[in-house]
Design an enzyme around this catalytic site. Sequence first.
Site, PDB file in Angstrom:
ATOM      1  N   GLY A 418       0.712   6.384  -1.013  1.00  0.00           N
ATOM      2  CA  GLY A 418      -0.612   7.123  -1.060  1.00  0.00           C
ATOM      3  C   GLY A 418      -1.599   6.512   0.169  1.00  0.00           C
ATOM      4  N   GLN A 420      -5.153   5.266  -0.357  1.00  0.00           N
ATOM      5  CA  GLN A 420      -5.416   4.261  -1.380  1.00  0.00           C
ATOM      6  C   GLN A 420      -4.377   3.769  -2.121  1.00  0.00           C
ATOM      7  OE1 GLN A 420      -8.676   5.032  -0.477  1.00  0.00           O
ATOM      8  NE2 GLN A 420      -8.425   6.621  -0.086  1.00  0.00           N
ATOM      9  N   GLY A 421      -3.522   3.719  -1.937  1.00  0.00           N
ATOM     10  CA  GLY A 421      -2.816   2.256  -2.734  1.00  0.00           C
ATOM     11  C   GLY A 421      -1.500   2.373  -3.223  1.00  0.00           C
ATOM     12  N   THR A 422      -0.275   2.227  -3.699  1.00  0.00           N
ATOM     13  CA  THR A 422       0.822   1.932  -4.182  1.00  0.00           C
ATOM     14  C   THR A 422       0.252   2.142  -5.957  1.00  0.00           C
ATOM     15  OG1 THR A 422       1.366   0.481  -2.496  1.00  0.00           O
ATOM     16  CG2 THR A 422       3.131   0.983  -4.319  1.00  0.00           C
ATOM     17  N   LYS A 437      -2.270   1.868 -10.320  1.00  0.00           N
ATOM     18  CA  LYS A 437      -2.226   1.982  -8.958  1.00  0.00           C
ATOM     19  C   LYS A 437      -3.442   0.810  -8.559  1.00  0.00           C
ATOM     20  CE  LYS A 437      -4.975   4.951  -6.365  1.00  0.00           C
ATOM     21  NZ  LYS A 437      -5.693   6.175  -5.454  1.00  0.00           N
ATOM     22  N   ASP A 535      -8.629  16.616  -1.756  1.00  0.00           N
ATOM     23  CA  ASP A 535      -7.373  15.974  -1.045  1.00  0.00           C
ATOM     24  C   ASP A 535      -6.406  16.910  -1.890  1.00  0.00           C
ATOM     25  OD1 ASP A 535      -5.447  15.418   1.063  1.00  0.00           O
ATOM     26  OD2 ASP A 535      -4.843  13.513  -0.419  1.00  0.00           O
TER      27      ASP A 535
END
Length: 735
Positions: A418, A420-422, A437, A535
């Site tokens: 995403g 914002q990160g993995t 996350k 989102d």
Amino acid sequence: MVVQLQMVFQIILLLFSIDAIFVQAAASLAINGSCEASCGGVNIPYPFGIGDGCFVDDWLEVNCSDSWSPPKPFLRSFNLEVLSISLGGTVRVNYPTFYDCENDTRSSTTNIVEFGKSPFIFSQSENRFVAIGCDNLAKMVSVGGLASVIGGCMSICDTGGLMDASTCNGINCCETTIPPQLDAFSATIGKVNDNPQTYVAITMNKGCKSAFLAEEKWFKADYPFSNASDIMLEVPLVLEWGIFNTSFNSLPIANDGSGSTVNNASSNFICITTNRTSIFTCSCKQGFEGNPYLLGGCQDINECLNNPCLNNGFTCENTYGSYNCLVPDSKRAIIIAGISGCLGLLVLFVGGWWSYKVVKHRRMIKQKNKFFKRNGGLLLQQQLSSHEANVENIKLINSKELEKATDNFNENRILGHGGQGTVYKGMLAEGRIVAVKKSKVLDEGKQLEEFINEVVILSQLNHRNVVKLIGCCLETEVPMLVYEYVPNGTLSQYVNGQTQEFPLTWDMRLRIATEVAGALFYLHSAASTPIYHRDIKSTNILLDDKYRAKVADFGTSRSIAVDQTHLTTSLVHGTFGYLDPEYFQSSQFTEKSDVYSFGVVLAELLTSEKAISSTRTQEPRSLAVYFIQSVEQNNLFDIIDSRVLKEGKKEDIIAVANLAIRCLNLNGKKRPTMKEVAMELEAIQMSQQKDHNLQENYEEFEYARAEMYKPGDDLPPPTTSTSSDAQPLIASQST
């Protein structure tokens, strides 16, 4: 006597080996000795061939045409000129182009070759779709059924009319990649700009335009023309080929007569299936070269001819399929002495290594403390100990536990990526399955405060349809959040047809929509501090083991004051297709922006269409616009998913569709609140449940009546009842 028996046994083995060699040589000679090996300077290796018995099946038959001087080879099935054949699975051919020239009555619309039933496809890695000419809008179109655009590019004009094939950057020339597994295509040529005044001064616009599929290396290195109005009737391109499994047993290598079959461990070749499971390709194993389709075609390579051991001072010994590097006797004594000296140094190195590990461990502890402070650990501890924060059950998890839980963040554990990160799947020490996350590196200052604020906000959420935050880790370079693990993937996988084995029923779709609406109502109104998700989309709605909805990914979520009506942002955050047009224009995000995104999710649940689709047979690409237009044109039931039409009541479908239309209103003030949306969906769900109960009670009543009377008795007429809840729901579109 024993020695004599051993000698007899060895002689028998030798005779069998010689016999196998003769069988292989005879098979190879039968194919190569009586067949033409080339045509016009082009080598034609088996399984391709010229003449009867020289090719494995009709698709690979080559016709050597004497109509040319020198002769030219053609694939007989398609009448395409062969330029070269590679046993690596490719063949270069001349392929016709598509063109459009003024005052030229020739037509290129018939230049279509379909490879659908053959073992050939266009190579995606070796070819490019190219358009040449001024003001050229070239589209690659599928063949058969409903023609749809599968690729294309456009080129603008340059008054000089020149082009550079090595760059082909959109000026008089453009190029693009092609879809995988492509076996047929057509092309259309049009204008980029239909305004006749735009190119009045450019006379070259009256020249030729062309579009074609070509080999990338040839086009960028050897393209013979520099003027954009020049055309070629044929250009080289690359096809990938293989052998159908129905023809595979006809190969000499399928069984060499001695019981050795394909892919035997002792074979010097290997055959595998391609991406198309019914087609095989063969190749020589490492250390061998030649034709893998012929018996004995793969021969041992003598690596020692280039002496790969020379740089190390060793001598080379060739072996079957490999080689050995041998140490000369003169150097053996030197090596022994070196080893003895190294053993002494090893003791010193072990002591130094132990000292290094101690120092490294201390540095690691200092670094973890540094990261903990930089990532806001002290601030978070202060928030956790504050009674005002009211944070419950949030854990600070150390990095070692998360490394062990995720197998050192193994790529096989990745659940998704995403902005914002993995996210990784892991298992904590107590056996709990979690989702970890791994965030991106945070800048100190405002961004750090926002991250800590986000952790505190998420830890306060307590709703059955919101993914629960378990804890976080701050002692690494990038902070990590730990969530509950939701096993059944995203809603997007089910409504967009990625998970065919478990299709969502209408009842499940309605229940999921109601659960998501309730969660958003909770975030907007019932939480201690109002939260905008920012989102909402089907990929951020997870399904648990009972297929209940869980709203996830709060990376861009923000909390606001109770009396605050909107959130103003410097940058617009969101996902194209779900993004509120009003927020996009004003940069002011309100609770109605989440309502718009939820409206798109409702449309997805009703139609099983993607929010943005380039393959939709009709414009527009946006599902929101497409859905609204279909309702306005009274075509709602033409776009509804077939399973929804079969299982849902018409009035319920209309009610949900009208609710989606109201959520998608371009004027945010006219959209309903999430509370209103949740209440309406609950009412529709309760009405549907009541209808199910009435039907079940009626069936039980009929069964009981049948048991009370014997066969032949006159049964009293059944009684029916009506309820206002069973009447069709009528919803009006909000404008």
